[in-house]
Design a protein around this motif. Structure first.
Motif, PDB file in Angstrom:
ATOM      1  N   GLY A  25       0.697  -1.171  -0.226  1.00  0.00           N
ATOM      2  CA  GLY A  25       0.275   0.083   0.276  1.00  0.00           C
ATOM      3  C   GLY A  25       0.590   1.499   0.306  1.00  0.00           C
ATOM      4  N   PHE A  26       1.874   1.697  -0.375  1.00  0.00           N
ATOM      5  CA  PHE A  26       3.055   2.208  -0.238  1.00  0.00           C
ATOM      6  C   PHE A  26       2.100   3.282  -0.680  1.00  0.00           C
ATOM      7  CE2 PHE A  26       5.884   5.283  -2.462  1.00  0.00           C
ATOM      8  CZ  PHE A  26       7.192   5.140  -1.203  1.00  0.00           C
ATOM      9  N   HIS A  27       1.913   3.441  -2.237  1.00  0.00           N
ATOM     10  CA  HIS A  27       1.125   4.377  -3.237  1.00  0.00           C
ATOM     11  C   HIS A  27       0.539   5.078  -2.356  1.00  0.00           C
ATOM     12  CE1 HIS A  27      -1.908   1.188  -3.096  1.00  0.00           C
ATOM     13  NE2 HIS A  27      -2.576   2.096  -4.045  1.00  0.00           N
ATOM     14  N   GLN A  28      -0.684   5.059  -1.439  1.00  0.00           N
ATOM     15  CA  GLN A  28      -1.653   5.900  -0.722  1.00  0.00           C
ATOM     16  C   GLN A  28      -0.462   6.502   0.119  1.00  0.00           C
ATOM     17  OE1 GLN A  28      -4.185   3.028   1.172  1.00  0.00           O
ATOM     18  NE2 GLN A  28      -5.737   3.280  -0.702  1.00  0.00           N
ATOM     19  N   CYS A  29       0.609   6.448   1.071  1.00  0.00           N
ATOM     20  CA  CYS A  29       1.694   6.560   1.553  1.00  0.00           C
ATOM     21  C   CYS A  29       2.220   8.039   1.169  1.00  0.00           C
ATOM     22  CB  CYS A  29       2.532   5.747   2.544  1.00  0.00           C
ATOM     23  SG  CYS A  29       1.696   4.740   3.663  1.00  0.00           S
ATOM     24  N   PHE A  30       2.061   7.090   0.335  1.00  0.00           N
ATOM     25  CA  PHE A  30       3.395   7.993  -0.975  1.00  0.00           C
ATOM     26  C   PHE A  30       2.025   9.426  -1.772  1.00  0.00           C
ATOM     27  CE2 PHE A  30       5.297  10.437  -3.930  1.00  0.00           C
ATOM     28  CZ  PHE A  30       6.648  10.499  -3.660  1.00  0.00           C
ATOM     29  N   ALA A  31       0.971   9.135  -1.667  1.00  0.00           N
ATOM     30  CA  ALA A  31       0.434  10.007  -1.944  1.00  0.00           C
ATOM     31  C   ALA A  31       0.345  11.230  -0.933  1.00  0.00           C
ATOM     32  CB  ALA A  31      -0.874   9.292  -2.413  1.00  0.00           C
ATOM     33  N   TYR A  32       0.051  10.368   0.391  1.00  0.00           N
ATOM     34  CA  TYR A  32      -0.932  11.315   1.577  1.00  0.00           C
ATOM     35  C   TYR A  32       0.005  12.091   1.664  1.00  0.00           C
ATOM     36  CZ  TYR A  32      -0.187  12.898   6.377  1.00  0.00           C
ATOM     37  OH  TYR A  32       0.335  13.807   7.737  1.00  0.00           O
ATOM     38  N   LEU A  33       1.478  11.579   1.987  1.00  0.00           N
ATOM     39  CA  LEU A  33       3.114  12.603   1.468  1.00  0.00           C
ATOM     40  C   LEU A  33       2.931  13.244   0.562  1.00  0.00           C
ATOM     41  CD1 LEU A  33       5.850  10.491   2.283  1.00  0.00           C
ATOM     42  CD2 LEU A  33       4.572  11.764   3.814  1.00  0.00           C
ATOM     43  N   VAL A  34       2.762  13.694  -0.736  1.00  0.00           N
ATOM     44  CA  VAL A  34       1.837  14.357  -1.550  1.00  0.00           C
ATOM     45  C   VAL A  34       1.397  16.136  -1.576  1.00  0.00           C
ATOM     46  CG1 VAL A  34       1.583  14.918  -4.308  1.00  0.00           C
ATOM     47  CG2 VAL A  34       2.769  13.391  -4.195  1.00  0.00           C
ATOM     48  N   GLY A  61     -12.596   8.669   7.998  1.00  0.00           N
ATOM     49  CA  GLY A  61     -12.629   8.207   7.363  1.00  0.00           C
ATOM     50  C   GLY A  61     -11.995   8.305   5.791  1.00  0.00           C
ATOM     51  N   ASN A  62     -12.275  10.415   6.421  1.00  0.00           N
ATOM     52  CA  ASN A  62     -12.692  11.011   5.240  1.00  0.00           C
ATOM     53  C   ASN A  62     -11.059  11.690   4.733  1.00  0.00           C
ATOM     54  OD1 ASN A  62     -13.776  12.964   3.389  1.00  0.00           O
ATOM     55  ND2 ASN A  62     -14.872  14.056   4.956  1.00  0.00           N
ATOM     56  N   VAL A  63     -11.226  11.300   3.182  1.00  0.00           N
ATOM     57  CA  VAL A  63      -9.862  11.937   2.929  1.00  0.00           C
ATOM     58  C   VAL A  63      -9.963  13.295   1.917  1.00  0.00           C
ATOM     59  CG1 VAL A  63      -8.638   9.886   3.859  1.00  0.00           C
ATOM     60  CG2 VAL A  63      -9.086   9.885   2.014  1.00  0.00           C
ATOM     61  N   LYS A  64     -11.561  12.742   1.387  1.00  0.00           N
ATOM     62  CA  LYS A  64     -11.865  14.026   0.161  1.00  0.00           C
ATOM     63  C   LYS A  64     -11.367  14.863  -0.108  1.00  0.00           C
ATOM     64  CE  LYS A  64     -16.482  13.658  -2.648  1.00  0.00           C
ATOM     65  NZ  LYS A  64     -17.703  13.550  -2.817  1.00  0.00           N
ATOM     66  N   VAL A  65     -11.191  15.909   0.973  1.00  0.00           N
ATOM     67  CA  VAL A  65     -11.188  17.305   0.577  1.00  0.00           C
ATOM     68  C   VAL A  65     -10.073  17.456   1.101  1.00  0.00           C
ATOM     69  CG1 VAL A  65     -11.712  19.463   1.035  1.00  0.00           C
ATOM     70  CG2 VAL A  65     -13.677  17.972   0.395  1.00  0.00           C
ATOM     71  N   SER A  66      -9.482  16.937   2.146  1.00  0.00           N
ATOM     72  CA  SER A  66      -8.419  17.063   3.332  1.00  0.00           C
ATOM     73  C   SER A  66      -6.756  16.885   2.038  1.00  0.00           C
ATOM     74  CB  SER A  66      -7.981  16.984   4.572  1.00  0.00           C
ATOM     75  OG  SER A  66      -9.064  17.077   4.887  1.00  0.00           O
ATOM     76  N   PHE A  67      -7.352  15.547   1.150  1.00  0.00           N
ATOM     77  CA  PHE A  67      -6.343  14.957   0.715  1.00  0.00           C
ATOM     78  C   PHE A  67      -6.706  14.308  -0.359  1.00  0.00           C
ATOM     79  CE2 PHE A  67      -5.926  13.933   5.591  1.00  0.00           C
ATOM     80  CZ  PHE A  67      -4.814  14.669   5.826  1.00  0.00           C
TER      81      PHE A  67
END
Length: 263
Positions: free
Chosen positions: A118-127, A171-177
């Protein structure tokens, strides 16, 4: 995909310092299961995750993880892709790919123990988070910047971080990330990832509070006075400055200048 385009994709991946792979299982028009493998090259500076198709191969109805691994190994060997550069792997949730002990991800870790699921999601968060920090940083530069609007930018970001933590509780990441959210349709963020993001966000809040603590009452009062002295009451001012304050606020020329000039 034409042979030339495919070769360009392979060369880009080989020249990258790191990449991740995404495995999806689909069904063709003849109802035969197909394994599709994509590579994702992450670019923090461009704030994008570039996904490129690698290959597609038919699967049997009960394809075990080992057979999937053999297909991927064959492709890596044929194209001379370096397992050491692979830092993340994720899947669409197919049973053959999920097993913690015998699944595909575990087999990949035997090739490279440092691979993160699931690294891509970790990286997406960092982006997302670095994009927000960079935006705040950019907003703090320029000729018209001063201690007042810089303070406003920092305070706004601290409150945004707190809002994001509140949203993460559901679990809401829609607007923030938004970059992370772009991947959610493929694979919802795991509870552990949401917990990690929450801990990281709380850590950022603590660091910002330490580096930029809340202003003491006297400094805050001075900043309020500076923003618009002509709307302040004389009794808000310390006694030693009250008479000077009245001289200033009753100076019509200064009042006109205040409307026209920057602080």
């Amino acid at each position: 995909m034409s042979a030339d385009i495919k070769r360009q994709v392979i060369e880009k991946i080989k020249s990258s310092s790191m990449f991740t792979i995404q495995l999806d299982e689909s069904t063709d028009v003849a109802s035969i299961s197909q394994l599709m493998v994509f590579a994702q090259r992450d670019n923090v500076h461009r704030e994008t995750i570039q996904e490129e198709f690698l290959f597609c191969s038919s699967l049997t109805e009960t394809t075990p993880a080992a057979d999937v691994m053999n297909l991927v190994c064959y492709f890596f060997s044929k194209e001379h892709l370096n397992w050491g550069k692979l830092i993340g792997v994720c899947s669409d949730g197919a049973p053959a790919l999920l097993g913690r002990h015998a699944g595909f991800a575990q087999l990949v870790k035997e090739k490279n123990p440092l691979v993160v699921e699931g690294f891509h999601q970790c990286f997406a968060y960092l982006v997302d988070i670095f994009g927000s920090i960079n935006a705040m940083n950019t907003n703090m530069h320029g000729r018209e910047r001063n201690v007042l609007n810089v303070t406003n930018s920092i305070n706004a970001f601290k409150y945004k971080l707190k809002l994001w933590v509140e949203r993460l509780a559901t679990g809401n990441v829609k607007v923030s990330f938004p970059v992370l959210n772009s991947l959610v349709d493929k694979e919802a963020p795991s509870a552990s990832l949401l917990t990690d993001i929450k801990h990281h966000s709380n850590s950022l809040i603590a660091k910002f509070e330490r580096y930029f603590p809340k202003l003491d009452s006297r400094t805050e009062q001075l900043m309020i006075l500076t923003r618009d002295p002509f709307r302040r009451n004389v009794h808000e001012i310390s006694e030693q400055f009250q008479e000077k304050f009245l001289e200033l606020t009753n100076n019509s020329a200064l009042k006109d200048d205040f409307k026209e000039l920057s602080i």
